[in-house]
Design an enzyme around this catalytic site. Structure first.
Site, PDB file in Angstrom:
ATOM      1  N   GLU A  85      -0.225  -8.310  -4.304  1.00 12.06           N
ATOM      2  CA  GLU A  85       0.234  -7.984  -2.855  1.00 12.06           C
ATOM      3  C   GLU A  85       1.408  -8.676  -2.448  1.00 12.06           C
ATOM      4  O   GLU A  85       2.229  -8.459  -1.722  1.00 12.06           O
ATOM      5  CB  GLU A  85      -0.883  -8.004  -1.974  1.00 12.06           C
TER       6      GLU A  85
ATOM      7  N   LYS B 152      -2.916   4.673   2.665  1.00 17.11           N
ATOM      8  CA  LYS B 152      -3.876   4.784   3.685  1.00 17.11           C
ATOM      9  C   LYS B 152      -3.373   6.079   4.674  1.00 17.11           C
ATOM     10  O   LYS B 152      -4.300   6.942   5.329  1.00 17.11           O
ATOM     11  CB  LYS B 152      -3.892   3.659   4.703  1.00 17.11           C
TER      12      LYS B 152
ATOM     13  N   HIS C  54     -12.391  -8.222 -27.990  1.00 12.75           N
ATOM     14  CA  HIS C  54     -12.887  -7.370 -28.558  1.00 12.75           C
ATOM     15  C   HIS C  54     -12.600  -5.923 -28.056  1.00 12.75           C
ATOM     16  O   HIS C  54     -13.281  -5.071 -28.342  1.00 12.75           O
ATOM     17  CB  HIS C  54     -14.490  -7.456 -28.663  1.00 12.75           C
TER      18      HIS C  54
HETATM   19  O1  PA5 Z   1      -4.223  -9.439   2.255  1.00 12.19           O
HETATM   20  C1  PA5 Z   1      -4.284  -8.416   2.880  1.00 12.19           C
HETATM   21  O2  PA5 Z   1      -3.743  -8.510   4.102  1.00 12.19           O
HETATM   22  C2  PA5 Z   1      -5.156  -7.286   2.627  1.00 12.19           C
HETATM   23  O3  PA5 Z   1      -5.678  -7.300   1.438  1.00 12.19           O
HETATM   24  C3  PA5 Z   1      -6.300  -7.396   3.595  1.00 12.19           C
HETATM   25  O4  PA5 Z   1      -7.138  -8.388   3.248  1.00 12.19           O
HETATM   26  C4  PA5 Z   1      -7.208  -6.021   3.443  1.00 12.19           C
HETATM   27  O5  PA5 Z   1      -6.351  -5.095   3.399  1.00 12.19           O
HETATM   28  C5  PA5 Z   1      -8.239  -6.121   4.693  1.00 12.19           C
HETATM   29  O6  PA5 Z   1      -7.883  -6.137   5.817  1.00 12.19           O
HETATM   30  P1  PA5 Z   1      -8.563  -6.352   7.131  1.00 12.19           P
HETATM   31  O7  PA5 Z   1      -9.121  -7.770   6.816  1.00 12.19           O
HETATM   32  O8  PA5 Z   1      -7.700  -6.144   8.190  1.00 12.19           O
HETATM   33  O9  PA5 Z   1      -9.644  -5.396   7.145  1.00 12.19           O
END
Ligand code: PA5
Length: 443
Positions: free
Chosen positions: A292, A432, A313
């Protein structure tokens, strides 16, 4: 406490690529420390370490002790950065079979408390079968729920929590006293609900992104409930930050430089390889952090993880001889607690019923692992994979705290060196939007 070995990957980085590399890394490092890089509003993961909130650590540890005294299960509801860090640390520190903890590992349980609380996770996918079976498993147990969402609006934990909340209300008269919310201080549906229902709640600071939030209540509460020392974990990170900030030639900078050079040399995938299965979840946390943070604007190394020797393996063949655009980082544990030895057998001397393993009789599993590790690193290097290695002495709270910060700092430098903002994740919105459209809602 952490050792970096780049000898095997150095040969894959040309002199041309090396030119200006140290200066570029230093520039990124200084921008991060001075808070003048992209996404500078999101440096709370450093700020909280620079100014530790000991009162919060104590409050979380006290609440954890209370939960440990009254609950069988802590159910954490969250996805992405809202669960991966906690799961990674808990899995890394927990024995494989809790009932059969070897004596030397008993200190891992927060002083060896006899009451062991199971920490389970939900809301990290959309499997209805999982949720149904989970609730059946929880029947008759004393359950506390920690619902974790920074935005408070994420679908997966949101719908799971709706189901779990209804179940809690049916099961427990004091359901509201058994729900703890970890979310934004002011915004989001979860904050509103928590305030309305009077749930105990903790705040995810505005300037800490999900994948950088393991040192906030997001990670600290579940880790403490699992019986681990969050103060040691937190201060392990503090020590690593000071160490990195104070050294021009720290391994974090050298590793960031190497990863960048390999990226520029057209490597596409970075595999994090471990030889200890309980580091699998740490690999998942690392993959989110790196994927990310770096994977945007057509740039970044794709983070993949392997657990060896299991994956030797399966994926080992590809690593050895597949498309040559993979680089690999081994995360090596010096003390892997593999003292168990291979027994000698009568057939070792008389040859009857021989299983062909006389050559390993008397060797410990640590020795076997070491041979497999070194053999794999050599073989992969010879096969054209740039291999880097990060060695940590042992698995405990201090070391893991330090490692978490090390990886965070490296990926922040990586983002800056690539010229991107490592702290946003605009691409996550695309699925989303498409999903919500199908479900009849637009965002
Ligand atoms: O790193 C990030 O911001 C995302 O991976 C969030 O942690 C994930 O989408 C969950 O979001 P939230 O904590 O708003 O539910």
């Amino acid at each position: 406490m952490l050792h970096l070995d780049l000898d095997r990957s150095d040969r894959f980085v040309s002199d041309t690529l090396r030119q200006g590399l140290a200066a570029r890394t230093q520039e990124a490092h200084e921008a991060l420390m001075a808070g003048r890089g992209a996404g500078a509003d999101w440096l709370g993961w450093r700020r909280i370490l620079a100014d530790p909130n000991d009162a919060l650590l104590e409050e979380l540890a006290a609440l954890a002790a209370d939960i440990r005294s009254r609950a069988d299960v802590l159910l954490c509801v969250g996805i992405g950065g809202s669960y991966l860090g906690a799961e990674a640390v808990i899995r890394a520190l927990s024995p494989y079979f809790p009932g059969a903890t070897p004596v030397q590992e008993s200190s891992l349980f927060g002083g060896g408390s006899p009451h062991r609380v199971e920490v389970l996770f939900a809301g990290h996918h959309l499997s209805g079968a999982y949720l149904e079976q989970l609730l059946a498993y929880l029947e008759g147990k004393s359950v506390v729920v920690n619902v974790i969402s920074k935005s408070g609006t994420t679908l997966e934990p949101g719908v799971s929590f709706r189901v779990i909340r209804e179940w809690m209300q049916r099961q427990f008269e004091d359901a509201d006293a058994r729900i703890i919310a970890t979310t934004d201080a002011h915004r989001g549906a979860l904050r509103k609900l928590a305030d309305e229902r009077g749930w105990q709640s903790f705040v995810i600071p505005d300037d800490v992104g999900g994948r950088f939030s393991v040192m906030t209540p997001v990670g600290l509460l579940p880790i403490a409930v699992a019986g681990f020392d969050i103060r040691r974990f937190f201060y392990g990170a503090v020590a690593m930050m000071k160490d990195i900030d104070g050294q021009q030639d720290h391994p974090a900078l050298r590793y960031a430089a190497q990863r960048y050079a390999l990226h520029e040399a057209a490597y596409v995938t970075e595999v994090l390889s471990v030889f200890e299965p309980r580091l699998d979840a740490l690999g998942a946390w690392w993959a989110q952090l790196y994927g990310e943070s770096e994977g945007k604007e057509g740039k970044g190394l794709f983070p993949a993880r392997c657990v060896f020797s299991t994956d030797l393996h399966s994926l080992g063949q590809y690593l050895q001889e597949g498309k040559r655009n993979i680089c690999e980082t081994f995360l090596i544990l010096d003390d892997d607690r593999g003292r168990l030895g291979v027994p000698a057998a009568a057939s070792d001397t008389d040859g009857k019923g021989a299983d062909g393993l006389a050559f390993v009789a008397g060797k410990s599993f640590t020795e076997l692992t070491r041979a497999a590790l070194e053999g794999t690193m050599d073989a992969h290097t010879a096969g054209g994979v740039p291999v880097s290695a990060i060695r940590i002495p042992r698995l405990d709270e201090d070391t893991l705290g330090g490692l978490v910060y090390f990886f965070e700092h490296v990926v922040a430098l990586g983002g800056y060196m690539l010229g991107i903002n490592p702290f946003d994740q605009p691409g996550v919105e695309a699925y989303k939007k498409a999903m919500y459209e199908r479900l009849g809602r637009t965002i």
